[in-house]
Scaffold this motif. Structure first.
Motif, PDB file in Angstrom:
ATOM      1  N   ALA A 244      -6.709   2.961 -10.759  1.00  0.00           N
ATOM      2  CA  ALA A 244      -5.629   3.692 -10.100  1.00  0.00           C
ATOM      3  C   ALA A 244      -4.988   2.840  -9.006  1.00  0.00           C
ATOM      4  O   ALA A 244      -3.760   2.825  -8.844  1.00  0.00           O
ATOM      5  N   THR A 247      -2.638   0.219 -10.342  1.00  0.00           N
ATOM      6  CA  THR A 247      -1.404   0.798 -10.862  1.00  0.00           C
ATOM      7  C   THR A 247      -0.465   1.264  -9.764  1.00  0.00           C
ATOM      8  O   THR A 247       0.754   1.084  -9.842  1.00  0.00           O
ATOM      9  N   LEU A 248      -1.020   1.866  -8.717  1.00  0.00           N
ATOM     10  CA  LEU A 248      -0.191   2.561  -7.734  1.00  0.00           C
ATOM     11  C   LEU A 248      -0.014   1.831  -6.410  1.00  0.00           C
ATOM     12  O   LEU A 248       0.727   2.304  -5.545  1.00  0.00           O
ATOM     13  N   GLY A 371      -8.549   4.690 -15.354  1.00  0.00           N
ATOM     14  CA  GLY A 371      -7.878   4.830 -14.070  1.00  0.00           C
ATOM     15  C   GLY A 371      -6.413   4.449 -14.125  1.00  0.00           C
ATOM     16  O   GLY A 371      -5.566   5.103 -13.511  1.00  0.00           O
ATOM     17  N   ALA A 374      -4.649   7.323 -16.020  1.00  0.00           N
ATOM     18  CA  ALA A 374      -4.607   8.548 -15.220  1.00  0.00           C
ATOM     19  C   ALA A 374      -3.626   8.410 -14.064  1.00  0.00           C
ATOM     20  O   ALA A 374      -2.866   9.340 -13.764  1.00  0.00           O
ATOM     21  N   ALA A 375      -3.639   7.248 -13.412  1.00  0.00           N
ATOM     22  CA  ALA A 375      -2.722   7.044 -12.291  1.00  0.00           C
ATOM     23  C   ALA A 375      -1.273   7.054 -12.746  1.00  0.00           C
ATOM     24  O   ALA A 375      -0.397   7.596 -12.065  1.00  0.00           O
ATOM     25  N   GLY A 379       0.495   9.992 -10.910  1.00  0.00           N
ATOM     26  CA  GLY A 379       1.231   9.504  -9.755  1.00  0.00           C
ATOM     27  C   GLY A 379       2.516  10.260  -9.518  1.00  0.00           C
ATOM     28  O   GLY A 379       2.854  10.600  -8.373  1.00  0.00           O
ATOM     29  N   VAL A 387      -3.574  10.509  -5.243  1.00  0.00           N
ATOM     30  CA  VAL A 387      -4.347   9.780  -6.253  1.00  0.00           C
ATOM     31  C   VAL A 387      -5.108   8.627  -5.609  1.00  0.00           C
ATOM     32  O   VAL A 387      -6.287   8.396  -5.916  1.00  0.00           O
ATOM     33  N   LEU A 388      -4.473   7.904  -4.700  1.00  0.00           N
ATOM     34  CA  LEU A 388      -5.142   6.782  -4.041  1.00  0.00           C
ATOM     35  C   LEU A 388      -6.272   7.256  -3.128  1.00  0.00           C
ATOM     36  O   LEU A 388      -7.283   6.563  -2.968  1.00  0.00           O
ATOM     37  N   GLN A 391      -9.443   7.346  -4.886  1.00  0.00           N
ATOM     38  CA  GLN A 391     -10.080   6.035  -4.989  1.00  0.00           C
ATOM     39  C   GLN A 391     -10.962   5.764  -3.775  1.00  0.00           C
ATOM     40  O   GLN A 391     -12.118   5.329  -3.895  1.00  0.00           O
TER      41      GLN A 391
END
Length: 420
Positions: A244, A247-248, A371, A374-375, A379, A387-388, A391
């Motif tokens: 995640a 990605t984000l 992850g 899903a992110a 997001g 979402v972060l 983590q």
């Protein structure tokens, strides 16, 4: 500090293996950074750039666990030497790429490089405990964790420069040169295995059955005892979180912090500064603490700093706290890595260590992909920050669980769980 000096000054073979890893990792970052720049320049497509990430992850998920079985069968030093030679040869097709119509060649090269890496990483992690004394293992793993941070600082900068100066051919030749240098260092290692780890089987059917049994055994070891189950689940949970994050984090810097591409690159690379400092601290003083405590407290601190970084934009504008947090998080990150690697090495014996590392790496790779997916989906639905935050909570809660279960991790980590 004394242990650090002993490891670096007196353990010649370990010093050579550490140097080989640093050189080859620098080449990896040169190629990784340069290819990302070149592919986007060549295609103008973020989808094409994303294909590089997919090509690099697939071997980890599909091959990582099985590769560990072969690592246990083969001489680890020889495996690392041959892998480096094949890495160098595998880069040569990049010299033929001229335009985006040959993009598939780049993907194929990355796929092959990823497959070779699945043999190298378990071999390296399995060899380290044989090159140092047991009391020096935390220090050795701390130094190992530093190599990636140093390589990222040097290699990422060189990758951008070489990509601009000579494109794909120069990137390929530079990375190939690092593998050849690493191979030369490994050839100088004097350690040889004292016995054949796995008895050879005869016949195709027997060979396949033997591979299957050893592969299953590696997975069984990962989930068979309470300590290894804790390692396995921690890797899955934090792996999803890291997916995640990968990605984000760029959208986080842009949308939540108001930073541009330059800010994103500087914030991302700043973690290496803390990682180098943390690695030195862990290498100098880590032997005074149990590996499990380094892992647990490192994970708790890592999660807390991440939570501060992800939540501060709700109350504060500016990029400075992000830089501070990314540098700071590198320190507990180094403790976490050194402690976790040492725990795994002590929970396994030499005959099964490769397949265990292979299975763990493969499981974490699968978790990373989960992850990432899903992110990408969540997001836009629930927002980047929520979402972060998950983590950060994964590392924080995971670290608390580790500290609560120190009874199964210490002081009996010198006893292998393979027989459980």
């Amino acid at each position: 500090m004394r242990t650090l000096w002993e490891v670096l000054a007196r353990q010649r073979d370990y010093r050579l293996v550490l140097s080989a890893g640093l050189v080859s990792l620098t080449g990896d970052w040169i190629l990784r950074t340069g290819l990302a720049f070149q592919v986007y320049l060549m295609t103008g497509s973020t989808l094409a750039s994303g294909g590089l990430l997919l090509a690099s992850f697939l071997p980890l998920v599909l091959l990582g666990s099985l590769a560990g079985v072969f690592v246990d069968r083969w001489d680890r030093r020889r495996t690392m030497i041959i892998t480096n030679a094949l890495h160098a040869l595998g880069l040569l097709p990049l010299l033929l790429v001229r335009d985006e119509n040959q993009l598939w060649v780049i993907y194929l090269v990355i796929l092959v490089q990823g497959c070779l890496q699945q043999f190298f990483r378990p071999a390296e992690q399995s060899l380290v405990p044989l090159l140092v004394e047991p009391r020096q293992l935390v220090t050795a793993n701390s130094l190992n964790s530093q190599t990636n941070d140093i390589a990222r600082l040097v290699g990422a900068a060189l990758g951008g420069v070489l990509a601009a100066a000579g494109g794909l051919p120069l990137l390929a030749l530079a990375d190939a040169a690092t593998y050849l240098v690493a191979m030369g260092l490994l050839l100088a290692v004097r350690h040889r295995p004292g016995r054949v780890i796995v008895e050879r089987v005869r016949g195709v059917r027997a060979a396949v059955q033997g591979l299957r049994d050893e592969w299953v055994e590696g997975i069984r070891i990962c989930v068979g005892g309470p300590a290894m189950r804790l390692v396995f689940v921690f890797g899955l949970v934090t792996g999803v979180g890291e997916g995640a994050m990968s990605t984000l984090f760029a959208p986080f810097v842009s949308a939540e912090l108001g930073g541009d591409g330059t800010a994103y690159g500087l914030i991302t690379s700043s973690q290496a500064v803390g990682g180098i400092a943390g690695g030195l601290i862990a290498a100098a003083a880590g032997s005074r603490f149990s590996a499990a405590k380094l892992w647990g407290f490192g994970a708790v601190a890592f999660g807390l700093i991440d939570l501060v970084m992800f939540l501060y934009p709700l109350f504060w504008d500016g990029l400075a706290p992000a830089f501070v947090c990314m540098i700071a998080v590198g320190i507990p990150g180094a403790f976490l890595t050194a402690g976790l690697m040492t725990v795994i090495q002590r929970l396994t014996d030499d005959a099964s260590r490769g397949r265990v590392f292979g299975a763990l790496f493969a499981a974490e790779g699968a978790a990373l992909l989960v992850g990432i997916a899903a992110a990408g989906l969540l997001g836009d639905v629930v927002g980047i920050i929520p979402v972060l935050v998950v983590q950060g909570l994964g590392f924080f809660v995971g670290g608390l669980v580790v500290l609560r279960r120190l009874d199964i991790l210490t002081p009996d980590t010198s006893r292998s769980e393979v027989a459980v």
